[in-house]
Design a protein around this motif. Structure first.
Motif, PDB file in Angstrom:
ATOM      1  N   GLU A 166       0.840  -1.216   0.000  1.00  0.00           N
ATOM      2  CA  GLU A 166       0.000   0.000   0.000  1.00  0.00           C
ATOM      3  C   GLU A 166       0.864   1.251   0.000  1.00  0.00           C
ATOM      4  OE1 GLU A 166      -2.380  -0.887   3.419  1.00  0.00           O
ATOM      5  OE2 GLU A 166      -3.579  -2.356   2.289  1.00  0.00           O
ATOM      6  N   LEU A 167       1.965   1.208   0.759  1.00  0.00           N
ATOM      7  CA  LEU A 167       2.866   2.362   0.777  1.00  0.00           C
ATOM      8  C   LEU A 167       3.494   2.571  -0.605  1.00  0.00           C
ATOM      9  CD1 LEU A 167       4.310   4.622   2.403  1.00  0.00           C
ATOM     10  CD2 LEU A 167       6.156   2.978   2.811  1.00  0.00           C
ATOM     11  N   ALA A 168       3.861   1.471  -1.272  1.00  0.00           N
ATOM     12  CA  ALA A 168       4.448   1.596  -2.615  1.00  0.00           C
ATOM     13  C   ALA A 168       3.463   2.277  -3.565  1.00  0.00           C
ATOM     14  CB  ALA A 168       4.848   0.216  -3.143  1.00  0.00           C
ATOM     15  N   ALA A 169       2.186   1.888  -3.477  1.00  0.00           N
ATOM     16  CA  ALA A 169       1.165   2.527  -4.321  1.00  0.00           C
ATOM     17  C   ALA A 169       1.046   4.008  -3.985  1.00  0.00           C
ATOM     18  CB  ALA A 169      -0.181   1.824  -4.133  1.00  0.00           C
ATOM     19  N   ALA A 170       1.008   4.315  -2.696  1.00  0.00           N
ATOM     20  CA  ALA A 170       0.893   5.718  -2.276  1.00  0.00           C
ATOM     21  C   ALA A 170       2.077   6.530  -2.779  1.00  0.00           C
ATOM     22  CB  ALA A 170       0.794   5.800  -0.751  1.00  0.00           C
ATOM     23  N   ARG A 171       3.268   5.936  -2.748  1.00  0.00           N
ATOM     24  CA  ARG A 171       4.471   6.651  -3.217  1.00  0.00           C
ATOM     25  C   ARG A 171       4.422   6.882  -4.725  1.00  0.00           C
ATOM     26  NH1 ARG A 171       8.518   5.331   1.079  1.00  0.00           N
ATOM     27  NH2 ARG A 171       7.670   6.651   2.724  1.00  0.00           N
ATOM     28  N   CYS A 172       3.614   6.062  -5.415  1.00  0.00           N
ATOM     29  CA  CYS A 172       3.398   6.263  -6.857  1.00  0.00           C
ATOM     30  C   CYS A 172       2.244   7.247  -7.103  1.00  0.00           C
ATOM     31  CB  CYS A 172       3.086   4.938  -7.546  1.00  0.00           C
ATOM     32  SG  CYS A 172       4.462   3.783  -7.576  1.00  0.00           S
ATOM     33  N   GLY A 173       1.659   7.766  -6.019  1.00  0.00           N
ATOM     34  CA  GLY A 173       0.580   8.738  -6.136  1.00  0.00           C
ATOM     35  C   GLY A 173      -0.762   8.099  -6.441  1.00  0.00           C
ATOM     36  N   THR A 174      -0.940   6.834  -6.047  1.00  0.00           N
ATOM     37  CA  THR A 174      -2.189   6.149  -6.346  1.00  0.00           C
ATOM     38  C   THR A 174      -2.559   5.207  -5.200  1.00  0.00           C
ATOM     39  OG1 THR A 174      -3.320   4.819  -8.029  1.00  0.00           O
ATOM     40  CG2 THR A 174      -1.015   4.291  -7.617  1.00  0.00           C
ATOM     41  N   GLN A 175      -3.660   4.479  -5.396  1.00  0.00           N
ATOM     42  CA  GLN A 175      -4.076   3.449  -4.439  1.00  0.00           C
ATOM     43  C   GLN A 175      -4.163   2.131  -5.170  1.00  0.00           C
ATOM     44  OE1 GLN A 175      -7.825   4.936  -2.923  1.00  0.00           O
ATOM     45  NE2 GLN A 175      -6.825   5.571  -1.013  1.00  0.00           N
ATOM     46  N   LEU A 176      -4.029   1.048  -4.443  1.00  0.00           N
ATOM     47  CA  LEU A 176      -4.114  -0.267  -5.078  1.00  0.00           C
ATOM     48  C   LEU A 176      -5.532  -0.525  -5.583  1.00  0.00           C
ATOM     49  CD1 LEU A 176      -2.068  -2.372  -2.504  1.00  0.00           C
ATOM     50  CD2 LEU A 176      -1.314  -1.531  -4.725  1.00  0.00           C
ATOM     51  N   THR A 177      -5.623  -1.081  -6.788  1.00  0.00           N
ATOM     52  CA  THR A 177      -6.928  -1.475  -7.327  1.00  0.00           C
ATOM     53  C   THR A 177      -6.816  -2.899  -7.883  1.00  0.00           C
ATOM     54  OG1 THR A 177      -6.430  -0.563  -9.503  1.00  0.00           O
ATOM     55  CG2 THR A 177      -7.562   0.887  -7.966  1.00  0.00           C
ATOM     56  N   ALA A 178      -7.954  -3.451  -8.292  1.00  0.00           N
ATOM     57  CA  ALA A 178      -8.031  -4.867  -8.676  1.00  0.00           C
ATOM     58  C   ALA A 178      -7.180  -5.217  -9.894  1.00  0.00           C
ATOM     59  CB  ALA A 178      -9.478  -5.254  -8.923  1.00  0.00           C
ATOM     60  N   GLY A 179      -6.870  -4.261 -10.747  1.00  0.00           N
ATOM     61  CA  GLY A 179      -6.089  -4.571 -11.941  1.00  0.00           C
ATOM     62  C   GLY A 179      -4.586  -4.490 -11.744  1.00  0.00           C
ATOM     63  N   ASP A 180      -4.144  -4.308 -10.510  1.00  0.00           N
ATOM     64  CA  ASP A 180      -2.720  -4.090 -10.254  1.00  0.00           C
ATOM     65  C   ASP A 180      -1.969  -5.410 -10.029  1.00  0.00           C
ATOM     66  OD1 ASP A 180      -3.213  -1.399 -10.456  1.00  0.00           O
ATOM     67  OD2 ASP A 180      -3.417  -1.100  -8.302  1.00  0.00           O
ATOM     68  N   TRP A 181      -0.666  -5.353 -10.264  1.00  0.00           N
ATOM     69  CA  TRP A 181       0.164  -6.563 -10.250  1.00  0.00           C
ATOM     70  C   TRP A 181       1.380  -6.399  -9.359  1.00  0.00           C
ATOM     71  CZ3 TRP A 181      -0.437 -11.063 -13.332  1.00  0.00           C
ATOM     72  CH2 TRP A 181      -1.497 -11.010 -14.262  1.00  0.00           C
ATOM     73  N   MET A 182       1.816  -7.537  -8.820  1.00  0.00           N
ATOM     74  CA  MET A 182       3.084  -7.605  -8.093  1.00  0.00           C
ATOM     75  C   MET A 182       3.952  -8.684  -8.720  1.00  0.00           C
ATOM     76  SD  MET A 182       5.161  -6.790  -5.638  1.00  0.00           S
ATOM     77  CE  MET A 182       6.699  -7.558  -5.065  1.00  0.00           C
ATOM     78  N   THR A 183       5.203  -8.349  -9.012  1.00  0.00           N
ATOM     79  CA  THR A 183       6.159  -9.293  -9.594  1.00  0.00           C
ATOM     80  C   THR A 183       7.345  -9.450  -8.647  1.00  0.00           C
ATOM     81  OG1 THR A 183       5.569  -8.638 -11.849  1.00  0.00           O
ATOM     82  CG2 THR A 183       7.722  -9.697 -11.549  1.00  0.00           C
ATOM     83  N   GLY A 184       7.704 -10.699  -8.343  1.00  0.00           N
ATOM     84  CA  GLY A 184       8.856 -10.894  -7.469  1.00  0.00           C
ATOM     85  C   GLY A 184       9.347 -12.328  -7.481  1.00  0.00           C
ATOM     86  N   ASP A 185      10.509 -12.532  -6.862  1.00  0.00           N
ATOM     87  CA  ASP A 185      11.125 -13.874  -6.874  1.00  0.00           C
ATOM     88  C   ASP A 185      10.854 -14.666  -5.598  1.00  0.00           C
ATOM     89  OD1 ASP A 185      12.855 -12.103  -5.413  1.00  0.00           O
ATOM     90  OD2 ASP A 185      14.443 -13.592  -5.570  1.00  0.00           O
ATOM     91  N   ASN A 186      10.283 -14.044  -4.578  1.00  0.00           N
ATOM     92  CA  ASN A 186      10.090 -14.758  -3.311  1.00  0.00           C
ATOM     93  C   ASN A 186       8.635 -15.210  -3.144  1.00  0.00           C
ATOM     94  OD1 ASN A 186       9.469 -15.106  -0.400  1.00  0.00           O
ATOM     95  ND2 ASN A 186      11.635 -14.611  -0.165  1.00  0.00           N
ATOM     96  N   PRO A 187       8.405 -16.538  -3.090  1.00  0.00           N
ATOM     97  CA  PRO A 187       7.027 -17.047  -3.011  1.00  0.00           C
ATOM     98  C   PRO A 187       6.248 -16.490  -1.814  1.00  0.00           C
ATOM     99  CG  PRO A 187       8.540 -18.837  -3.513  1.00  0.00           C
ATOM    100  CD  PRO A 187       9.385 -17.643  -3.179  1.00  0.00           C
ATOM    101  N   GLU A 188       6.907 -16.395  -0.684  1.00  0.00           N
ATOM    102  CA  GLU A 188       6.212 -15.997   0.545  1.00  0.00           C
ATOM    103  C   GLU A 188       6.007 -14.481   0.602  1.00  0.00           C
ATOM    104  OE1 GLU A 188       4.191 -15.879   3.784  1.00  0.00           O
ATOM    105  OE2 GLU A 188       4.730 -17.810   2.921  1.00  0.00           O
ATOM    106  N   THR A 189       7.108 -13.739   0.519  1.00  0.00           N
ATOM    107  CA  THR A 189       6.991 -12.287   0.731  1.00  0.00           C
ATOM    108  C   THR A 189       6.349 -11.585  -0.470  1.00  0.00           C
ATOM    109  OG1 THR A 189       9.246 -11.933  -0.078  1.00  0.00           O
ATOM    110  CG2 THR A 189       8.978 -12.234   2.277  1.00  0.00           C
ATOM    111  N   ASP A 190       6.738 -11.974  -1.679  1.00  0.00           N
ATOM    112  CA  ASP A 190       6.235 -11.270  -2.868  1.00  0.00           C
ATOM    113  C   ASP A 190       4.884 -11.796  -3.339  1.00  0.00           C
ATOM    114  OD1 ASP A 190       8.533  -9.655  -3.064  1.00  0.00           O
ATOM    115  OD2 ASP A 190       9.606 -11.236  -4.134  1.00  0.00           O
ATOM    116  N   ILE A 191       4.775 -13.113  -3.468  1.00  0.00           N
ATOM    117  CA  ILE A 191       3.577 -13.680  -4.099  1.00  0.00           C
ATOM    118  C   ILE A 191       2.446 -13.875  -3.082  1.00  0.00           C
ATOM    119  CG2 ILE A 191       2.674 -15.531  -5.551  1.00  0.00           C
ATOM    120  CD1 ILE A 191       4.891 -13.653  -6.831  1.00  0.00           C
ATOM    121  N   ALA A 192       2.730 -14.571  -1.976  1.00  0.00           N
ATOM    122  CA  ALA A 192       1.687 -14.711  -0.947  1.00  0.00           C
ATOM    123  C   ALA A 192       1.306 -13.327  -0.408  1.00  0.00           C
ATOM    124  CB  ALA A 192       2.167 -15.632   0.178  1.00  0.00           C
TER     125      ALA A 192
END
Ligand SMILES: [Mg+2]
Length: 216
Positions: free
Chosen positions: A145-171
């Protein structure tokens, strides 16, 4: 405007290769022996912060201050870490297609930002949330949520997260309501964890996948 969040280490930049170089350089600068180098390579393997250097100093009775050693480490990591030109190019295309790009990373504020600046990512990234900023780590939704706020927006249903860690990034992404792309490494997907929406072996393929979901 759609939002694409990315992990930093092991996803956009290669921390592993930079890490060994940075530690070797730091030890050379200060004429530290192989015992100090081995300690650093083990203890800082996943992530590092100031307090690690206070412990190092105490353990080996070093004269240099922890703050000085941390500064040297940050500078050397920033100098050694790389983001492949093809990744920078693809992120540029993503922006042209109407995406905001954010970084959500577990790490100290100063070193993560130094890496983003040194790799050229700073020109492409709209906002960065480092766990050190607020003492909250992925998979806690508050860091996304902070990352979205720093981008000047809020998280919405069409947003994506990409990462290499199953637990921290994907879960963590799932818990936050994001769609997810796993950049797989050598390890298999952990049993029992909700599978990612998409999986790739290269972050370039993740960005290509996002491009097919571009707004408009
Ligand atoms: Mg990572």
């Amino acid at each position: 405007m759609r939002l694409a969040l990315f992990d930093l280490d092991g996803t956009l930049v290669d921390r592993t290769a930079a890490f060994a170089d940075a530690i070797a350089g730091l030890c050379r600068d200060h004429r530290y022996g192989p015992d100090v180098e081995a300690w650093l390579l083990t203890r800082l393997a996943d992530h590092a912060d100031r307090s690690d250097f206070a412990r190092l100093r105490a353990e080996f009775g070093l004269g240099e201050s922890a703050e000085h050693l941390w500064r040297v480490y940050v500078d050397r990591m920033a100098a050694a870490v790389t983001c492949r030109p093809a990744v920078l190019h693809s992120l540029g295309l993503l922006k042209e297609c109407g995406w905001s790009i954010g970084v959500a990373t577990n790490g100290s504020s100063d070193i993560q930002r130094a890496k983003v600046r040194a790799t050229g990512l700073a020109d492409l990234v709209d906002g960065i949330a480092a766990s050190g900023d607020i003492d909250v780590r992925k998979p806690d939704p508050r860091l996304f949520e902070l990352a979205a706020a720093r981008c000047g927006t809020q998280l919405t249903a069409g947003d994506w997260m990409t990462g290499d860690n199953p637990e921290t990034d994907i879960a963590g992404g799932h818990r936050t309501g994001l769609r997810t792309i796993w950049v797989e490494g050598r390890l298999a997907w952990p049993e029992g964890l909700t599978v990612p929406h998409h999986r790739v072996t290269n972050v370039l393929d993740a960005i290509d996948h996002l491009l097919t979901h571009s707004p408009g």
